[in-house]
Design a protein around this motif. Structure first.
Motif, PDB file in Angstrom:
ATOM      1  N   TYR A 258     -17.715  46.011  19.815  1.00 56.75           N
ATOM      2  CA  TYR A 258     -18.563  47.029  19.173  1.00 56.75           C
ATOM      3  C   TYR A 258     -19.537  47.635  20.174  1.00 56.75           C
ATOM      4  O   TYR A 258     -19.672  48.862  20.264  1.00 56.75           O
ATOM      5  CB  TYR A 258     -19.324  46.391  18.010  1.00 56.75           C
ATOM      6  N   LEU A 259     -20.218  46.802  20.950  1.00 55.12           N
ATOM      7  CA  LEU A 259     -21.186  47.341  21.910  1.00 55.12           C
ATOM      8  C   LEU A 259     -20.476  48.030  23.071  1.00 55.12           C
ATOM      9  O   LEU A 259     -21.010  48.989  23.649  1.00 55.12           O
ATOM     10  CB  LEU A 259     -22.136  46.239  22.394  1.00 55.12           C
ATOM     11  N   TRP A 260     -19.265  47.567  23.426  1.00 54.60           N
ATOM     12  CA  TRP A 260     -18.485  48.255  24.467  1.00 54.60           C
ATOM     13  C   TRP A 260     -18.100  49.655  23.997  1.00 54.60           C
ATOM     14  O   TRP A 260     -18.188  50.615  24.754  1.00 54.60           O
ATOM     15  CB  TRP A 260     -17.227  47.456  24.788  1.00 54.60           C
ATOM     16  N   ARG A 261     -17.693  49.784  22.733  1.00 52.59           N
ATOM     17  CA  ARG A 261     -17.327  51.095  22.200  1.00 52.59           C
ATOM     18  C   ARG A 261     -18.526  52.033  22.174  1.00 52.59           C
ATOM     19  O   ARG A 261     -18.409  53.218  22.518  1.00 52.59           O
ATOM     20  CB  ARG A 261     -16.739  50.945  20.790  1.00 52.59           C
ATOM     21  N   ASP A 262     -19.684  51.506  21.794  1.00 50.82           N
ATOM     22  CA  ASP A 262     -20.883  52.337  21.795  1.00 50.82           C
ATOM     23  C   ASP A 262     -21.199  52.854  23.196  1.00 50.82           C
ATOM     24  O   ASP A 262     -21.578  54.015  23.377  1.00 50.82           O
ATOM     25  CB  ASP A 262     -22.080  51.542  21.260  1.00 50.82           C
ATOM     26  N   ALA A 263     -21.031  51.970  24.198  1.00 54.22           N
ATOM     27  CA  ALA A 263     -21.429  52.332  25.555  1.00 54.22           C
ATOM     28  C   ALA A 263     -20.410  53.240  26.234  1.00 54.22           C
ATOM     29  O   ALA A 263     -20.778  54.270  26.813  1.00 54.22           O
ATOM     30  CB  ALA A 263     -21.643  51.066  26.383  1.00 54.22           C
ATOM     31  N   PHE A 264     -19.132  52.894  26.177  1.00 60.88           N
ATOM     32  CA  PHE A 264     -18.138  53.557  27.018  1.00 60.88           C
ATOM     33  C   PHE A 264     -17.210  54.504  26.263  1.00 60.88           C
ATOM     34  O   PHE A 264     -16.391  55.169  26.892  1.00 60.88           O
ATOM     35  CB  PHE A 264     -17.314  52.500  27.756  1.00 60.88           C
ATOM     36  N   VAL A 265     -17.319  54.572  24.948  1.00 63.63           N
ATOM     37  CA  VAL A 265     -16.561  55.557  24.177  1.00 63.63           C
ATOM     38  C   VAL A 265     -17.512  56.618  23.633  1.00 63.63           C
ATOM     39  O   VAL A 265     -17.250  57.823  23.761  1.00 63.63           O
ATOM     40  CB  VAL A 265     -15.779  54.888  23.026  1.00 63.63           C
ATOM     41  N   TYR A 266     -18.643  56.170  23.041  1.00 64.31           N
ATOM     42  CA  TYR A 266     -19.613  57.100  22.473  1.00 64.31           C
ATOM     43  C   TYR A 266     -20.737  57.453  23.440  1.00 64.31           C
ATOM     44  O   TYR A 266     -21.591  58.278  23.102  1.00 64.31           O
ATOM     45  CB  TYR A 266     -20.205  56.516  21.191  1.00 64.31           C
ATOM     46  N   ASN A 267     -20.760  56.809  24.622  1.00 69.09           N
ATOM     47  CA  ASN A 267     -21.813  57.056  25.619  1.00 69.09           C
ATOM     48  C   ASN A 267     -23.218  56.865  25.045  1.00 69.09           C
ATOM     49  O   ASN A 267     -24.144  57.613  25.353  1.00 69.09           O
ATOM     50  CB  ASN A 267     -21.692  58.467  26.206  1.00 69.09           C
ATOM     51  N   SER A 268     -23.355  55.864  24.211  1.00 68.79           N
ATOM     52  CA  SER A 268     -24.654  55.534  23.615  1.00 68.79           C
ATOM     53  C   SER A 268     -25.093  54.175  24.156  1.00 68.79           C
ATOM     54  O   SER A 268     -24.908  53.131  23.510  1.00 68.79           O
ATOM     55  CB  SER A 268     -24.558  55.511  22.086  1.00 68.79           C
ATOM     56  N   PHE A 269     -25.649  54.177  25.352  1.00 71.00           N
ATOM     57  CA  PHE A 269     -26.006  52.922  26.012  1.00 71.00           C
ATOM     58  C   PHE A 269     -27.213  52.259  25.355  1.00 71.00           C
ATOM     59  O   PHE A 269     -27.391  51.045  25.488  1.00 71.00           O
ATOM     60  CB  PHE A 269     -26.281  53.178  27.496  1.00 71.00           C
ATOM     61  N   GLY A 270     -28.035  53.022  24.671  1.00 75.18           N
ATOM     62  CA  GLY A 270     -29.194  52.440  23.999  1.00 75.18           C
ATOM     63  C   GLY A 270     -28.801  51.531  22.852  1.00 75.18           C
ATOM     64  O   GLY A 270     -29.250  50.382  22.763  1.00 75.18           O
ATOM     65  N   THR A 271     -27.933  52.024  21.955  1.00 75.09           N
ATOM     66  CA  THR A 271     -27.488  51.186  20.837  1.00 75.09           C
ATOM     67  C   THR A 271     -26.609  50.038  21.318  1.00 75.09           C
ATOM     68  O   THR A 271     -26.624  48.952  20.736  1.00 75.09           O
ATOM     69  CB  THR A 271     -26.712  52.038  19.818  1.00 75.09           C
ATOM     70  N   ALA A 272     -25.848  50.279  22.391  1.00 78.28           N
ATOM     71  CA  ALA A 272     -25.036  49.195  22.950  1.00 78.28           C
ATOM     72  C   ALA A 272     -25.934  48.083  23.475  1.00 78.28           C
ATOM     73  O   ALA A 272     -25.648  46.889  23.269  1.00 78.28           O
ATOM     74  CB  ALA A 272     -24.140  49.728  24.062  1.00 78.28           C
ATOM     75  N   SER A 273     -27.018  48.439  24.139  1.00 75.00           N
ATOM     76  CA  SER A 273     -27.952  47.428  24.639  1.00 75.00           C
ATOM     77  C   SER A 273     -28.646  46.708  23.485  1.00 75.00           C
ATOM     78  O   SER A 273     -28.853  45.490  23.549  1.00 75.00           O
ATOM     79  CB  SER A 273     -28.992  48.085  25.545  1.00 75.00           C
ATOM     80  N   ALA A 274     -28.967  47.435  22.426  1.00 76.51           N
ATOM     81  CA  ALA A 274     -29.574  46.793  21.250  1.00 76.51           C
ATOM     82  C   ALA A 274     -28.608  45.787  20.631  1.00 76.51           C
ATOM     83  O   ALA A 274     -29.011  44.686  20.224  1.00 76.51           O
ATOM     84  CB  ALA A 274     -29.981  47.858  20.234  1.00 76.51           C
ATOM     85  N   SER A 275     -27.330  46.148  20.570  1.00 76.19           N
ATOM     86  CA  SER A 275     -26.318  45.212  20.049  1.00 76.19           C
ATOM     87  C   SER A 275     -26.220  43.985  20.941  1.00 76.19           C
ATOM     88  O   SER A 275     -26.060  42.854  20.453  1.00 76.19           O
ATOM     89  CB  SER A 275     -24.958  45.905  19.964  1.00 76.19           C
ATOM     90  N   ALA A 276     -26.315  44.187  22.255  1.00 76.88           N
ATOM     91  CA  ALA A 276     -26.252  43.058  23.182  1.00 76.88           C
ATOM     92  C   ALA A 276     -27.442  42.116  22.983  1.00 76.88           C
ATOM     93  O   ALA A 276     -27.291  40.888  23.066  1.00 76.88           O
ATOM     94  CB  ALA A 276     -26.216  43.572  24.620  1.00 76.88           C
ATOM     95  N   ILE A 277     -28.611  42.678  22.703  1.00 78.35           N
ATOM     96  CA  ILE A 277     -29.795  41.839  22.471  1.00 78.35           C
ATOM     97  C   ILE A 277     -29.621  41.015  21.196  1.00 78.35           C
ATOM     98  O   ILE A 277     -29.938  39.822  21.163  1.00 78.35           O
ATOM     99  CB  ILE A 277     -31.059  42.717  22.374  1.00 78.35           C
ATOM    100  N   VAL A 278     -29.099  41.641  20.148  1.00 83.06           N
ATOM    101  CA  VAL A 278     -28.859  40.914  18.898  1.00 83.06           C
ATOM    102  C   VAL A 278     -27.836  39.804  19.126  1.00 83.06           C
ATOM    103  O   VAL A 278     -28.003  38.672  18.638  1.00 83.06           O
ATOM    104  CB  VAL A 278     -28.388  41.882  17.792  1.00 83.06           C
ATOM    105  N   LEU A 279     -26.783  40.111  19.878  1.00 85.24           N
ATOM    106  CA  LEU A 279     -25.770  39.097  20.194  1.00 85.24           C
ATOM    107  C   LEU A 279     -26.386  37.958  20.993  1.00 85.24           C
ATOM    108  O   LEU A 279     -26.073  36.779  20.759  1.00 85.24           O
ATOM    109  CB  LEU A 279     -24.620  39.735  20.970  1.00 85.24           C
TER     110      LEU A 279
END
Length: 304
Positions: A258-279
């Motif tokens: 999920y966080l990989w898709r946010d970062a490298f498909v949707y180019n949304s590194f902020g939400t991807a980083s937030a997902s990583a923090i929750v994980l």
């Protein structure tokens, strides 16, 4: 004129300095490729950034976005379910295989040990591709062909809710069961053989030997395997990505995917980083629970 005596470095300090120099490459590499990305992820989770344009501070907005996204909760749920489905069979089958490999009645034990361990060193991408062929949606797929022998209709393995999880959990099980078997085997070889010989003399069956001797003596090893498998299950990524493709359907997406898709498909590194923090917080919580259970089991063993 008398020259001032300069303090000489003692042999102990020289040894310590040499040791620090030898281990310094690890800390340098960890600081660059481990510590810095982790700290940067914490920082980035409070910004909106697509990787090209300047960062924009958003505060807790990224966390609000992921916590209001139903797919994120599906990813957490999928990670837990696939982790349980892939981990529990590993422990049971790993203990049984290790018991068989530890038996003196088995011939060519080294060959079997190598064969069982091979899946662990096989490329994970190759494993995912092979299982993608096995769990093909078409009737000629291996799994559907086998089910067809029992007049069961073909299953859409990468589209339906439970078949997706079963397929991915099977990949995880196949890849890690050999590794855990070797860990259990190492633990079994430390158990005194006299215990098994005495049990055989008393007429204990194989099942009784496993239940009364092997499992109690392997308790620390079992807790270690559960501990590492729990952390590994939350890092599940390659299997769902290869099996489901870049679309990553909701039925099988994991948190890392999920966080990989946010970062490298949707180019949304902020939400991807937030997902990583929750994980990260989830893994810390599960680790603390595992340690708490391990300590309580250890105390109860000492009391008994």
């Amino acid at each position: 004129m008398e020259t001032a005596n300069k303090p000489k470095m003692t042999e102990k300090k020289k040894t310590a300095l040499a040791a620090l120099l030898f281990i310094s490459p690890f800390f340098l590499l960890y600081a660059v490729f481990g510590l810095f990305p982790m700290l940067f992820s914490f920082y980035l989770s409070f910004f909106r950034w697509d990787g090209l344009t300047p960062m924009t501070f958003t505060g807790w907005r990224n966390f609000e976005l992921i916590f209001t996204d139903p797919v994120f909760y599906s990813a957490i749920k999928n990670t837990f379910i696939i982790g349980i489905m892939g981990t529990l069979p590993q422990i049971v089958v790993g203990i049984l295989l290790a018991f068989a490999l530890n038996s003196t009645l088995l011939k060519f034990r080294n060959t079997f040990r190598t064969a069982i361990f091979l899946p662990y060193i096989t490329s994970i991408v190759a494993v995912a591709i092979i299982f993608g062929v096995i769990f093909n949606n078409q009737p000629f797929g291996f799994a559907n062909y086998f089910l067809g022998l029992f007049d069961i209709d073909p299953i859409r393995w990468n589209q339906e809710y439970w078949p997706v999880k079963i397929a991915i959990a099977t990949m995880v099980f196949w890849r890690w069961v050999g590794y855990n078997t070797i860990i259990f085997l190492a633990g079994m070889q430390s158990i005194p053989k006299e215990l098994y010989e005495a049990a055989k003399i008393d007429g204990a069956t194989v099942a009784q030997q496993i239940r009364l001797i092997t499992l109690p003596m392997l308790k620390p090893i079992v807790m270690f395997v559960v501990f590492t498998a729990t952390i590994g299950s939350f890092q599940l990524f390659t299997e769902p990505l290869i099996f489901l493709g870049r679309g990553l359907r909701e039925e099988g997406i994991s948190v890392v995917a999920y966080l990989w898709r946010d970062a490298f498909v949707y180019n949304s590194f902020g939400t991807a980083s937030a997902s990583a923090i929750v994980l990260f917080l989830i893994i810390i919580s599960m680790t603390a629970i595992n340690l708490l259970i391990t300590n309580r089991l250890g105390r109860s063993k000492k009391v008994s």
